[in-house]
Design an enzyme around this catalytic site. Structure first.
Site, PDB file in Angstrom:
ATOM      1  N   LYS A 188       0.828  -1.202   0.000  1.00  0.00           N
ATOM      2  CA  LYS A 188       0.000   0.000   0.000  1.00  0.00           C
ATOM      3  C   LYS A 188       0.876   1.273   0.000  1.00  0.00           C
ATOM      4  O   LYS A 188       2.087   1.190   0.113  1.00  0.00           O
ATOM      5  CB  LYS A 188      -0.962  -0.027   1.199  1.00  0.00           C
TER       6      LYS A 188
HETATM    7  C1  PLP Z   1      -5.495  -4.157   1.078  1.00  0.00           C
HETATM    8  C2  PLP Z   1      -6.960  -3.993   1.135  1.00  0.00           C
HETATM    9  C3  PLP Z   1      -7.721  -4.324   2.269  1.00  0.00           C
HETATM   10  C4  PLP Z   1      -7.155  -5.066   3.430  1.00  0.00           C
HETATM   11  O1  PLP Z   1      -6.055  -4.473   4.005  1.00  0.00           O
HETATM   12  P1  PLP Z   1      -5.203  -5.291   5.097  1.00  0.00           P
HETATM   13  O2  PLP Z   1      -4.427  -4.210   5.784  1.00  0.00           O
HETATM   14  O3  PLP Z   1      -4.346  -6.243   4.346  1.00  0.00           O
HETATM   15  O4  PLP Z   1      -6.157  -5.959   5.999  1.00  0.00           O
HETATM   16  C5  PLP Z   1      -9.056  -4.015   2.300  1.00  0.00           C
HETATM   17  N1  PLP Z   1      -9.656  -3.446   1.253  1.00  0.00           N
HETATM   18  C6  PLP Z   1      -8.979  -3.144   0.123  1.00  0.00           C
HETATM   19  C7  PLP Z   1      -9.710  -2.492  -1.003  1.00  0.00           C
HETATM   20  C8  PLP Z   1      -7.622  -3.425   0.020  1.00  0.00           C
HETATM   21  O5  PLP Z   1      -6.961  -3.162  -1.111  1.00  0.00           O
END
Ligand code: PLP
Length: 391
Positions: A188
């Site tokens: 991210k």
């Molecule tokens: C990455 C992601 C999540 C989950 O994030 P985590 O921190 O891995 O739990 C939820 N929604 C979307 C759209 C994502 O891309």
């Protein structure tokens, strides 16, 4: 032949010596779990958003679960979201025994269709709406907020892609929704390895989430500095979860937040290069709905114009891989996954846009550590593959 070292991965975290030093300092400090660094990260994150309450958690999935729980979502409730997201957005609805109501997406932004949302709200009582700011571009929040208010539904943004993203000049996380949840997963735009942040301007929701984040232990009693009770004493007021962020992750997050604007600019400039260089090819480029707003560019998703090509998306991805370039697909829509399809009897015809978009999408590499040369190689490979395969 390409050397392994020439491979351009689809994603890579931007971790520098500052993060390494900060994590090491926490390890030397002797305090490894949630403590001063987590509090500092929360305060810095809230300040970045211009106020509100920030609650650090060990994943966005945990944050989405806490958020819905604090909104009182329970068995039999309906929660609206789109099929064009990661399964985490919808699974947290099931954690609480509630049911997702899936709607289609807008063909340009791939964000939730406002008309689809309007239809869903007119058909049944809805407890909450989870808009997903797909790829880092904000949903049509004015319309969504107005619809939610007129139907008495809460809004929790899945802001996993949206740091930093603005909507009509305001940062996601400081909009008129009730809760926003960011992800700090490894790929991210801000990364702590695993982690997330829940933000809200509602003190009661924040209080509930803080309690549920750590075993349902009431903080007022637990806070050893303010409490008149002895240090060992605590009270459990609910069957809570174990969703706290540890100080090693928080220390990394503090350093990442300092670099956020530089990292955003790096992504923006890669996006601009792609947008300029890939224009006249048999593909649809990402459409930026409001050019005055910040797009976090977590993803750069192209849609292949299959009618003008002799290859399909999967062949395109294989050719990119043969050229030493990693790509990905966002998303396999939820109605195509066995659990969601079978549990809710979902059919592709219910989601014509998502169903049409899915076979065409490819996500290209975009991250701050990408060199100019690497960006050039991606552009050349996309061009070459598509020109060779043009009808
Ligand atoms: C990455 C992601 C999540 C989950 O994030 P985590 O921190 O891995 O739990 C939820 N929604 C979307 C759209 C994502 O891309």
């Amino acid at each position: 032949m390409l050397d392994r070292t020439d491979f351009i991965p689809f994603a890579a975290p931007s971790i520098g010596e500052e993060e390494v030093a900060a994590a090491t300092a926490v390890m030397r400090s002797g305090w490894l779990t949630t403590g001063p660094k987590a509090r500092e990260f929360e305060a810095a994150f809230a300040a970045y958003l211009g106020g509100g309450e920030a609650i650090a958690v060990n994943s966005a999935t945990a944050g989405l679960h806490l958020g819905l729980e604090s909104l009182g979502v329970g068995p039999g409730d309906a929660v609206v979201t789109t099929v064009y997201t990661f399964t985490a957005t919808a699974e947290v609805i099931r954690y609480l025994g509630a049911d997702p109501v899936f709607v289609d997406i807008d063909p340009d932004t791939l964000n939730i269709s406002v008309q689809g949302l309007r239809d869903a709200l007119s058909r049944r009582r809805v407890k909450a709406i989870i808009p997903v700011h797909f790829g880092g571009q904000a949903c049509e929040m004015d319309e969504i907020v107005e619809l939610a208010r007129s139907h008495g539904a809460a809004i929790m943004s899945d802001a996993a892609h949206a740091l930093p993203t603005t909507y009509r000049g305001r940062l996601v996380g400081a909009l008129d929704d009730d809760i926003s949840v960011f992800s700090f997963y490894a790929n991210k735009t801000l990364c702590t390895g695993e982690g997330g942040m829940v933000v809200t301007r509602n003190k009661a929701l924040a209080e509930r989430m803080r309690i549920m984040r750590l075993h349902g232990i009431s903080r007022d009693v637990f806070d050893r500095f303010r409490s008149t009770k002895p240090a060992w004493y605590y009270e459990v007021v609910a069957p809570g979860f174990k969703y706290n962020m540890g100080d090693i992750a928080a220390a990394i997050g503090i350093e990442q937040l300092r670099k956020l604007e530089d990292m955003r600019r790096a992504r923006q400039s890669i996006a601009e290069r792609y947008l300029a260089a890939l224009r006249a090819l048999p593909l649809k480029l990402p459409i930026v709905a409001r050019t005055d707003d910040l797009h976090a560019w977590h993803l750069f998703v192209i849609q292949l114009d299959l009618d003008r090509l002799r290859i399909d998306r999967d062949r395109f991805i294989e050719s990119m891989s043969a050229a030493g370039i990693g790509t990905s697909v966002h998303y396999i829509p939820l109605h195509l996954h066995p659990y969601w399809r079978d549990t809710y009897a979902l059919r592709a015809e219910q989601f014509p846009v998502a169903s049409a978009v899915y076979p065409r999408v490819v996500s290209l590499p975009i991250y701050p550590g990408m060199s100019d040369v690497a960006v050039g190689r991606v552009i050349d490979a996309v061009r070459q593959i598509l020109l060779d395969a043009s009808r």
